[in-house]
Design an enzyme around this catalytic site. Structure first.
Site, PDB file in Angstrom:
ATOM      1  N   SER A   1       0.785  -1.204  -0.403  1.00  0.00           N
ATOM      2  CA  SER A   1       0.358  -0.412  -0.274  1.00  0.00           C
ATOM      3  C   SER A   1       0.722   1.339   0.174  1.00  0.00           C
ATOM      4  O   SER A   1      -0.020   1.976   0.610  1.00  0.00           O
ATOM      5  CB  SER A   1      -0.767  -0.570   0.719  1.00  0.00           C
ATOM      6  OG  SER A   1      -0.521   0.389   2.646  1.00  0.00           O
ATOM      7  N   CYS A   2       2.193   1.151  -0.810  1.00  0.00           N
ATOM      8  CA  CYS A   2       3.154   2.162  -0.447  1.00  0.00           C
ATOM      9  C   CYS A   2       2.674   3.332  -1.568  1.00  0.00           C
ATOM     10  O   CYS A   2       1.879   2.950  -2.404  1.00  0.00           O
ATOM     11  CB  CYS A   2       4.797   2.037  -0.163  1.00  0.00           C
ATOM     12  SG  CYS A   2       4.922   1.428  -2.463  1.00  0.00           S
ATOM     13  N   GLY A   3       3.166   4.491  -1.412  1.00  0.00           N
ATOM     14  CA  GLY A   3       3.122   5.754  -1.913  1.00  0.00           C
ATOM     15  C   GLY A   3       2.285   7.094  -1.589  1.00  0.00           C
ATOM     16  O   GLY A   3       1.974   6.944  -0.153  1.00  0.00           O
TER      17      GLY A   3
END
Length: 282
Positions: A114-116
């Site tokens: 879920s990075c970003g």
């Protein structure tokens, strides 16, 4: 190199009976990605296709886009207590003369599924770093029945999942529904990076006439990876996130979610789906 699976003892309880037996688990280990010797990112992955994963990650970050920009990828020394190489650090060397984006050079990131960044900043980042716009002229045109058949084809090709039950998968299909490539990993984002990295290494980018199918949900990060690779259609067996839908709408990406059985939801880019034919049959 680390193994894709490992064996562990498990206590099994079934119908009140308790037994002990070995079980096959998917392996998960960290991989540090370096760019020209400088640490750039760490991701938790299933060992295997590490060079493709690193290359695909750099495509997603807007660092690489052409095979001739890549000089080589090597494992760095990283020893265990017994002196053996862990194969958990790779260094990507760009070809002489390649100009790197400034934003990536001193960035240390721990990547997860879920990075970003968030909201508008994330959309702007994709817009400014993408090597290509999604250009599938004439547009890919998909029958709903063809899309509906893809999850079963994906599942049938998941070799490691059959042994562990614990892996995500990403697959590339042609617009005729033929399987081009499939990768499995503990993280969907890694599986996509492995696909994209192999395409970079073979000089196949942009993937302008393909369909990317992922197990699970379609996060912003997966939509970003599709856009950065020039993929026109992203389909997922579960739900997309709101930001993934926003990115798809802005980038011209067709985004399909809840692809299960004969049903699906089209969230963006419906011009690539033969909706009239489907309505006539209904």
């Amino acid at each position: 190199m680390g193994r894709v699976t490992e064996r562990r003892k498990v206590i099994r309880i079934r119908d009140g009976a308790v037994s002990t037996r070995p079980d096959t688990l998917v392996a998960e280990e960290p991989l540090e990605i370096r760019l020209n010797g400088k640490p750039l990112a760490i991701t938790m992955r299933t060992p295997g296709d590490d060079f493709a994963l690193a290359a695909g990650f750099l495509v997603s970050e807007g660092v690489l886009g052409e095979a001739d920009e890549l000089q080589n990828i090597v494992y760095c020394a990283g020893a265990t207590v017994d002196g053996s190489n862990t194969y958990n650090v790779v260094d990507v060397r760009t070809a002489p003369g390649v100009v790197l984006p400034d934003i990536t050079l001193e960035r240390n990131v721990y990547t997860t599924s879920s990075c970003g960044l968030c909201g508008k900043a994330s959309l702007d980042a994709v817009r400014t770093t993408a090597r290509w716009t999604i250009d599938d002229t004439p547009p890919v045109r998909l029958e709903p029945e063809l899309l509906a058949s893809l999850p079963d084809r994906l599942r049938a090709a998941q070799r490691v999942f059959d042994r562990t039950g614990g892996l995500h998968a990403a697959a590339l299909f042609t617009e005729e529904g033929e399987l081009v490539d499939i990768r499995e990993d503990v993280g969907r984002h890694n599986a996509v990076d492995k696909l994209v990295g192999r395409a970079l290494q073979s000089g196949s980018l942009p993937l302008s006439r393909t369909v990317l199918l992922v197990s699970g949900r379609a996060s912003f990060e997966l939509a970003q990876k599709a856009v950065m690779a020039g993929i026109p259609v992203l389909a997922a067996v579960s739900a997309p996130s709101s930001l993934a839908v926003d990115l798809a709408a802005e980038s011209g990406l067709t985004l399909v979610g809840f692809l299960r059985g004969a049903s699906m939801n089209v969230y963006a880019g419906e011009h690539r789906i033969a909706l009239r034919a489907a309505a006539a049959q209904g």
